[in-house]
Structures are given as C-alpha cells and as structure tokens.
Design a protein around this motif. Sequence first.
Motif, PDB file in Angstrom:
ATOM      1  N   VAL A 364       2.336  -5.178   2.900  1.00 17.34           N
ATOM      2  CA  VAL A 364       2.604  -3.835   3.429  1.00 17.34           C
ATOM      3  C   VAL A 364       3.933  -3.348   2.869  1.00 17.34           C
ATOM      4  N   THR A 365       3.900  -2.303   2.058  1.00 19.08           N
ATOM      5  CA  THR A 365       5.106  -1.676   1.523  1.00 19.08           C
ATOM      6  C   THR A 365       5.094  -0.206   1.909  1.00 19.08           C
ATOM      7  N   GLU A 366       6.175   0.501   1.589  1.00 23.06           N
ATOM      8  CA  GLU A 366       6.225   1.922   1.899  1.00 23.06           C
ATOM      9  C   GLU A 366       5.157   2.697   1.140  1.00 23.06           C
ATOM     10  N   GLU A 367       4.829   2.237  -0.053  1.00 22.60           N
ATOM     11  CA  GLU A 367       3.872   2.973  -0.879  1.00 22.60           C
ATOM     12  C   GLU A 367       2.431   2.539  -0.660  1.00 22.60           C
ATOM     13  N   LEU A 368       2.204   1.253  -0.308  1.00 24.16           N
ATOM     14  CA  LEU A 368       0.843   0.737  -0.374  1.00 24.16           C
ATOM     15  C   LEU A 368       0.611  -0.392   0.626  1.00 24.16           C
ATOM     16  N   VAL A 369      -0.628  -0.475   1.096  1.00 26.29           N
ATOM     17  CA  VAL A 369      -1.077  -1.614   1.894  1.00 26.29           C
ATOM     18  C   VAL A 369      -2.229  -2.259   1.137  1.00 26.29           C
ATOM     19  N   THR A 370      -2.076  -3.532   0.819  1.00 26.98           N
ATOM     20  CA  THR A 370      -3.140  -4.242   0.112  1.00 26.98           C
ATOM     21  C   THR A 370      -3.553  -5.463   0.921  1.00 26.98           C
ATOM     22  N   ILE A 371      -4.802  -5.864   0.721  1.00 30.86           N
ATOM     23  CA  ILE A 371      -5.336  -7.028   1.429  1.00 30.86           C
ATOM     24  C   ILE A 371      -6.228  -7.799   0.477  1.00 30.86           C
ATOM     25  N   GLN A 372      -6.121  -9.117   0.529  1.00 27.94           N
ATOM     26  CA  GLN A 372      -6.921  -9.964  -0.343  1.00 27.94           C
ATOM     27  C   GLN A 372      -8.040 -10.602   0.460  1.00 27.94           C
ATOM     28  N   LEU A 373      -9.282 -10.203   0.144  1.00 29.43           N
ATOM     29  CA  LEU A 373     -10.455 -10.743   0.819  1.00 29.43           C
ATOM     30  C   LEU A 373     -11.127 -11.809  -0.038  1.00 29.43           C
ATOM     31  N   GLY A 374     -11.179 -11.577  -1.339  1.00 25.91           N
ATOM     32  CA  GLY A 374     -11.727 -12.553  -2.265  1.00 25.91           C
ATOM     33  C   GLY A 374     -10.641 -12.996  -3.210  1.00 25.91           C
ATOM     34  N   THR A 375     -10.835 -12.725  -4.501  1.00 23.04           N
ATOM     35  CA  THR A 375      -9.827 -13.091  -5.499  1.00 23.04           C
ATOM     36  C   THR A 375      -9.026 -11.884  -5.964  1.00 23.04           C
TER      37      THR A 375
END
Length: 490
Positions: A364-375
């Motif tokens: 979680v950053t100010e610019e983006l939220v990313t999540i890793q479900l697979g690779t």
Amino acid sequence: MSRPRKPEDPIRWPVPCARCSQHHQTVARWPDGGICGYCYQQAKRTKGTCACGHEGVLPGLIDEQPACRQCSGVRLNIDCEACGAEDELHSGGRCWSCVLATVVDDLLTDPSRGIVAPELIPLATALKSMKRANSGITWIQQKHVTAFLRNLAVAPKITHDSFDELPDSRTREYVRGLLTEHGVLPRRDELRIRYENWSAQALDRVNNPENRDIIRRYIRWHHLRRMNQMDEVTRGTFLRAKQQVTVAIDLLNWLTGHGTNLAGLTQTHLDLWQAEGPTTRRIAEHFLKWAIKAKAAPAGLAIIPHRRGTSAKLDKTGQDEALNRVLHAGGQVEARDQAAAILILVFGQQAENIARLTWDDVAVTEELVTIQLGTIQIALPDPLDAPWRELAANPGHNLTASHPNTNWVFRGTSPGRHIHPGHLTTRLSKLFSTRAARLGTLHELTKLAPVAIIAETLGYSPTTIERHAVDSSAAYAQYMAAVRRSPTGR
C-alpha cells in the motif's frame, strides 16, 4: 465497547443532554450544559491531542472539537494515583491498566514461591500491556479463566503435552495460543494435532477389528503422510480428510452389517450402498482408490464420481450488483469484509486463501495498492483500493494481547491466527453467496483470457481453470476461432 443505549424517556428526563440531545439522566454539569451518563462515559474515554498541545484525555468540547480539561473548563477526576496517567479510573483512584496489572500479577504468582514463574513473565507482560484494559479485566474475571490462570501459576511445567492433558476447552486453547504467540510455547501445526486426536476417536466408531486396522492404515499412510509433507495443514485439507475417513467408516460398517468385508466387496455392494445413502457417499471414491492400490479391495471397482459444474453461479449482473453494494455500503460494511468481498467478486478467490493472506502479499503506497494472489502483483484501481487502504491503517484486533506482532491481513479472534474462513464466509453471506460468486467470477474470467494467464495471475492450478473454461464454452470458442483462421478450414 460503549454500552447500548436504552430508549430515551422525555417524560422522566425532560431536559435533553447538551451533547447528544437525547433524554437520559443527567450525571454531570459541564460548561456546555447537562451531560447524560452515556456521553459522560464517552468523554472519559476520548483521547488525543488538544489544540493547546496537551496529550491525554479530552473530555471537553470547544467548537465541536475535543478539548482538555484546562481549555474546556470540565471538572473530571481522571488522574491515576498509581501511575499518574490521565485515564478512565476503575477503583481506588487507579486506572483500568493499573488494576489489570494487579489482577494479572495476583493470578500468575505462585503462592509457594511468591513470584511469577520465569516462563510466565512474557504472558503476564502481554496481558498487562493490553490497550483495552477493561476487556482484559472482563475476560480474566470470568470464573473459569481465573481458575485456569491460578492453576497455570502452580503448574510444574508448561508444555504442549501438559496442556493436552487438561480438559478440552476454549480457555485452554486461547491461553495456549497466547503462550505460543508470546514465545512461551513453540509453534506447532494445530490442525494436524486436531486431526490426530479426531482420527483416534473416529476408530472407535468402526464395528469390526479388521476394518479398524484398515482405517488406521488409511489414516496413517494416506492422510497423515500427506499432512506431514505440508508446511502447515490447511483448513480444506483438514475438513476433507475428516469427511473421507467418515464416509470410509460408513462403508465398512455397512459391509459388516451385510455379512461381508472389504476383500469381498463387489460392484453390486457399492451400487446398493451408494443408492441407499446421500450423495456424499460419492466421496468414498478416494478411499476406494487407496484400498485398491493397497490391495485391500478388489480391482476394477468404481463409485459414481461427483459431477462438476452443477453448483449455482452468480451471473455477471449479480456480480456487478453485489460489488456495487459492497463498495457503496456507507459504513455499514467493515473495511475487512469489503476487502475480502473484492477478492471473491473480482478475482474469484477462495475464502481459505483470502484468510491466509499476509501483509507481505500486499503493498500500500500513496499512488497504488497491489496484491499478489499468484505469481503476479495485481494493481487495485479506484474504488477497489479504498477498503484496503483503510484496512492497512486500522487492521483491527490490536487492543488485546492476541496479536502483538502478527502479519496476517485478516486477523482472527484466536491469538496469532488469521480469521477462520468459515467465519469470513458467514459474514459475507449477508451480502452475497460466496461460493456462487466465486464460481461465477471464474466462469466469466475464462471468457476473457487464456487459461494459463488466469491460473498464474490468480494462483489457481491450470487444471482447475481449464474446467471452468470448458464449462463456459471458452475452450470450444477458441477452437472454433482457430479453425476459421486455418487456410484449410480443418
């Protein structure tokens, strides 16, 4: 947690509270007017930084903003005589935290030595440092908890084995979890241990000694061997293993009742047993395959397998409507539930995999939220990122001693453990059917991208996604497109 408010009574209390404007008994008169008991309690528990820079309890109000006693003129005794801190007082001029510390020390002190055992000091420290001390006191003062902690204080040794010898109870497992989370006991695979205990009791349900030996071998060389090869037994593995053994016992007991055994099993027996019972008897195919391979049952036998693709699916319109309800709930749905719902409705994730996510999987950053479900890291666009930002800022379950250093995204009520997947699906079932939504999402996704990409991105096996692709006719559509592009049309 604040006390639930009783219905207001304008006849008995005609003058409304100066803060909430409801008609309840006035318990204090402050510069802003008469204050009811509910607002009085809330004021004592309001903490922060006043405009003047004072940090502590802010019981007053100035221009609708919380303010300290000096600025607001509120007269209130919130000075602990023991530690000197500003806080809500419990008794004897002491705050809840100081009273909690006294209670913990009293319960965990060995009377014969007059000290807390060295191995219990981490537990005592954790309990005394709880952010919500009133919850700690409420829990500890339950008779069964008090008795358990007193017995723990005089225990000759504290090990998992000594805990296993105690009567099974929620208190035993909760305290075990606290001791594990705070380094007193080593971590162990609790689901594997639970399965070992369950399977030992399950053997008592087998009528025939010969069959009991077969089930014992099935448990040891099939299920327990698989579990021992896993880093940690998952809930799905645990439940499937229990169900498969239960159905296998049912089959063997049925054979005993019909005057035969596994070696004398015929296809006629299987068909009759399957026809007489529920569809869950199809699960016996797992046991039957093992028994044939182990030469405990004749070869060539078969059970009608479970037909895939018959479960209900939430269509695209239903998915969109459910996602809209989740994202625009107006504070009626917790951020935790919103975040989990997004993973099901948009990415077709299983509740068990969602529950096991850690903050190592999420950025979680100010610019983006990313999540890793697979690779692959998946970016969550607006408004899908909002619940995850809120969850990162306020992960919850951080007011007790249960999660001092946890990395779980979805924290559970048990010490150091993630939320129970069943509890998660129960919470979300008020919004939509999680199973139908997940299957519907996978059904739709297979129309949009190749099987390999979906499997790699979402963390599924290619075989699973291929089944959904076939079900949605995506594989056939790709085949027809390839045929049309072929120069020969063949």
